[in-house]
Write an enzyme that holds these catalytic residues in place. Structure first.
Site, mmCIF file in Angstrom:
data_model
loop_
_atom_site.group_PDB
_atom_site.id
_atom_site.type_symbol
_atom_site.label_atom_id
_atom_site.label_comp_id
_atom_site.label_asym_id
_atom_site.label_seq_id
_atom_site.Cartn_x
_atom_site.Cartn_y
_atom_site.Cartn_z
ATOM 1 N N THR A 190 0.831 -1.219 0.161
ATOM 2 C CA THR A 190 -0.101 0.210 -0.155
ATOM 3 C C THR A 190 0.594 1.235 -0.119
ATOM 4 O O THR A 190 1.584 1.314 1.085
ATOM 5 C CB THR A 190 -1.112 -0.142 1.811
ATOM 6 O OG1 THR A 190 -1.588 -1.055 1.250
ATOM 7 C CG2 THR A 190 -1.383 1.344 1.411
ATOM 8 N N LYS B 273 -7.884 1.551 -3.047
ATOM 9 C CA LYS B 273 -7.324 0.906 -2.003
ATOM 10 C C LYS B 273 -7.920 2.559 -0.982
ATOM 11 O O LYS B 273 -8.373 2.567 0.671
ATOM 12 C CB LYS B 273 -6.070 0.794 -2.136
ATOM 13 C CG LYS B 273 -5.327 0.752 -0.018
ATOM 14 C CD LYS B 273 -5.739 -1.335 0.268
ATOM 15 C CE LYS B 273 -5.183 -0.957 1.755
ATOM 16 N NZ LYS B 273 -5.393 -2.404 2.500
ATOM 17 N N LYS C 235 -1.641 4.827 8.702
ATOM 18 C CA LYS C 235 -0.793 4.846 7.809
ATOM 19 C C LYS C 235 -1.718 5.653 6.351
ATOM 20 O O LYS C 235 -1.449 6.279 6.141
ATOM 21 C CB LYS C 235 -0.196 3.774 7.429
ATOM 22 C CG LYS C 235 0.347 3.615 6.056
ATOM 23 C CD LYS C 235 1.301 2.367 5.738
ATOM 24 C CE LYS C 235 1.332 1.577 4.240
ATOM 25 N NZ LYS C 235 1.955 0.896 3.382
HETATM 26 P P1 NAD Z 1 5.894 -5.391 7.271
HETATM 27 O O1 NAD Z 1 6.844 -4.364 7.821
HETATM 28 O O2 NAD Z 1 5.609 -6.588 8.472
HETATM 29 O O3 NAD Z 1 6.978 -6.385 6.423
HETATM 30 C C1 NAD Z 1 7.457 -5.456 4.935
HETATM 31 C C2 NAD Z 1 9.263 -6.145 4.904
HETATM 32 O O4 NAD Z 1 9.689 -6.096 4.134
HETATM 33 C C3 NAD Z 1 9.658 -7.078 6.542
HETATM 34 O O5 NAD Z 1 10.321 -7.923 6.370
HETATM 35 C C4 NAD Z 1 10.850 -5.997 5.876
HETATM 36 O O6 NAD Z 1 12.327 -6.638 6.197
HETATM 37 C C5 NAD Z 1 11.036 -5.761 4.013
HETATM 38 N N1 NAD Z 1 11.922 -5.326 3.498
HETATM 39 C C6 NAD Z 1 11.696 -3.220 3.997
HETATM 40 N N2 NAD Z 1 12.580 -3.145 2.836
HETATM 41 C C7 NAD Z 1 13.017 -4.403 2.342
HETATM 42 C C8 NAD Z 1 14.316 -4.259 0.885
HETATM 43 N N3 NAD Z 1 15.030 -2.912 0.929
HETATM 44 N N4 NAD Z 1 14.377 -5.352 0.630
HETATM 45 C C9 NAD Z 1 13.855 -6.548 0.711
HETATM 46 N N5 NAD Z 1 12.861 -6.477 2.117
HETATM 47 C C10 NAD Z 1 12.708 -5.346 2.536
HETATM 48 O O7 NAD Z 1 4.322 -5.154 6.974
HETATM 49 P P2 NAD Z 1 3.502 -5.773 5.852
HETATM 50 O O8 NAD Z 1 2.705 -5.462 7.505
HETATM 51 O O9 NAD Z 1 3.850 -7.206 5.765
HETATM 52 O O10 NAD Z 1 2.600 -4.737 5.245
HETATM 53 C C11 NAD Z 1 3.627 -4.743 4.189
HETATM 54 C C12 NAD Z 1 2.804 -3.604 2.520
HETATM 55 O O11 NAD Z 1 0.756 -4.676 3.020
HETATM 56 C C13 NAD Z 1 2.323 -2.491 3.768
HETATM 57 O O12 NAD Z 1 2.672 -1.756 2.500
HETATM 58 C C14 NAD Z 1 1.250 -2.867 4.345
HETATM 59 O O13 NAD Z 1 0.619 -0.607 3.913
HETATM 60 C C15 NAD Z 1 0.007 -3.465 3.439
HETATM 61 N N6 NAD Z 1 -0.549 -3.896 4.405
HETATM 62 C C16 NAD Z 1 -0.994 -4.537 5.600
HETATM 63 C C17 NAD Z 1 -1.942 -5.169 6.127
HETATM 64 C C18 NAD Z 1 -2.067 -6.102 7.170
HETATM 65 O O14 NAD Z 1 -2.816 -6.061 7.829
HETATM 66 N N7 NAD Z 1 -0.326 -5.910 7.989
HETATM 67 C C19 NAD Z 1 -3.379 -5.556 5.317
HETATM 68 C C20 NAD Z 1 -3.055 -4.589 3.648
HETATM 69 C C21 NAD Z 1 -2.196 -3.925 3.332
#
Ligand code: NAD
Length: 294
Positions: A94, A169, A244
């Site tokens: 997102t 979204k 966010k």
């Molecule tokens: P998270 O922080 O758990 O996971 C993000 C991952 O990206 C981490 O493991 C981090 O180490 C990795 N990362 C960061 N920079 C990187 C790079 N340069 N190379 C490789 N890996 C890298 O976040 P999440 O909860 O999994 O959310 C991910 C996305 O999904 C976000 O944009 C969030 O807004 C969206 N989202 C989350 C949810 C939810 O319920 N958690 C629901 C819908 C959408």
């Protein structure tokens, strides 16, 4: 065998990537976190030494990263210079609409097919393969993108051209944040007026106040047993994540000039909930803040 490069194996990405592997695709996984890489290996994926290594032979490249800056960096520094030109590039994070459009434009200028495909549904849907994807891409690429997302999805909807998935979204989540506050205010007022909250629920859920925040995710504990309100607002959609999305909506409103007074108020209220030390509470805990309990 279809080869999928999956970058970003966090709360959402790890379950999503695992579902790609379960579908019989070869998944080259990369994350900056060593723990995430170890988990990927246990789930049957091939851990890649670097993001460049993950994408170099991929048919499909999927990213699930925290924010627009991460997506722009990974695309510019790694994916566009290293992925095969016929690879399908899908960002499921997102992020802000401008970053999504910039990344898609640069990808397309270099001959790639690219899509923004943010998701609705939390970690349970990511693990269960039941996410809803909102896709911004060229019409002619959609069928292939839908197929690429199939192991992770219950529904995939084409929202329009690049950036349209992100636009859908943030509009949806702004509406959700506002409606949750509206439902919470109504419960707080019902309580103040001495009206039994269950009676209020029974009436409003069959009257014109009915909405998803009330009948599927009720912030008052009791009327909807599966809602996070029944487990002290733990384990749902975190207030920090809602904040966010509301911030992204406000940035987009500023840029586009769209009037969003309630979206702005919702951002301020969720910011207060997070500042009071409750970033991980489910977003329906806004009711308890309004009642002065948090
Ligand atoms: P998270 O922080 O758990 O996971 C993000 C991952 O990206 C981490 O493991 C981090 O180490 C990795 N990362 C960061 N920079 C990187 C790079 N340069 N190379 C490789 N890996 C890298 O976040 P999440 O909860 O999994 O959310 C991910 C996305 O999904 C976000 O944009 C969030 O807004 C969206 N989202 C989350 C949810 C939810 O319920 N958690 C629901 C819908 C959408």
């Amino acid at each position: 065998m279809t080869r999928v490069a999956f970058i970003g194996l966090g709360n959402m990405g790890s379950g999503m990537a695992a579902n790609q592997a379960k579908a019989g695709r070869e998944v080259f996984a990369f994350d900056l976190s060593a723990d995430a890489m170890a988990r990927a290996k246990e789930q049957g994926m091939t851990p890649a030494a670097s993001a460049a290594d993950a994408v170099k032979d991929a048919d499909i490249v999927i990213t699930m990263l925290p924010a627009g800056s991460h997506v722009r960096d990974v695309y510019m520094s790694t994916i566009l210079p290293n992925a095969p030109k016929d690879a399908l590039l899908i960002d499921c994070s997102t992020i802000d609409v401008d970053s999504a459009r910039t990344v898609a434009r640069d990808a397309s200028m270099q001959g790639f097919r690219a899509a923004d495909a943010p998701v609705s549904g939390g970690t349970a849907a990511a693990t269960g393969g039941t996410l809803t994807f909102m896709v911004g891409c060229r019409e002619q690429d959609f069928a292939e993108i839908e197929d690429a997302l199939k192991p992770m999805s219950k529904a995939t909807i084409h929202a329009g051209d690049s950036g349209a998935g992100q636009a859908a979204k943030i509009c949806n989540n702004m509406l959700l944040g506002i409606s949750m506050i509206g439902v919470s205010e109504a419960f707080a007022l019902a309580e103040g007026l001495g009206l039994d909250p269950q009676k209020f629920f029974d009436i409003a859920s069959k009257a014109s106040g009915q909405c998803w925040s009330l009948t599927s995710y009720c912030p008052w504990p009791g009327p909807v047993p599966a809602a996070p309100s029944n487990r002290d607002y733990e384990g749902g959609f975190a207030a920090a994540m809602m904040l966010k999305d509301l911030r992204l909506a406000q940035e987009a409103a500023d840029i586009s000039g769209a009037p969003t007074p309630l979206g702005s108020a919702a951002e301020a209220l969720y910011s207060e909930l997070v500042d009071r030390g409750h970033p991980n509470k489910d977003f329906s805990a806004i009711l308890q803040m309004l009642r002065g309990r948090l």
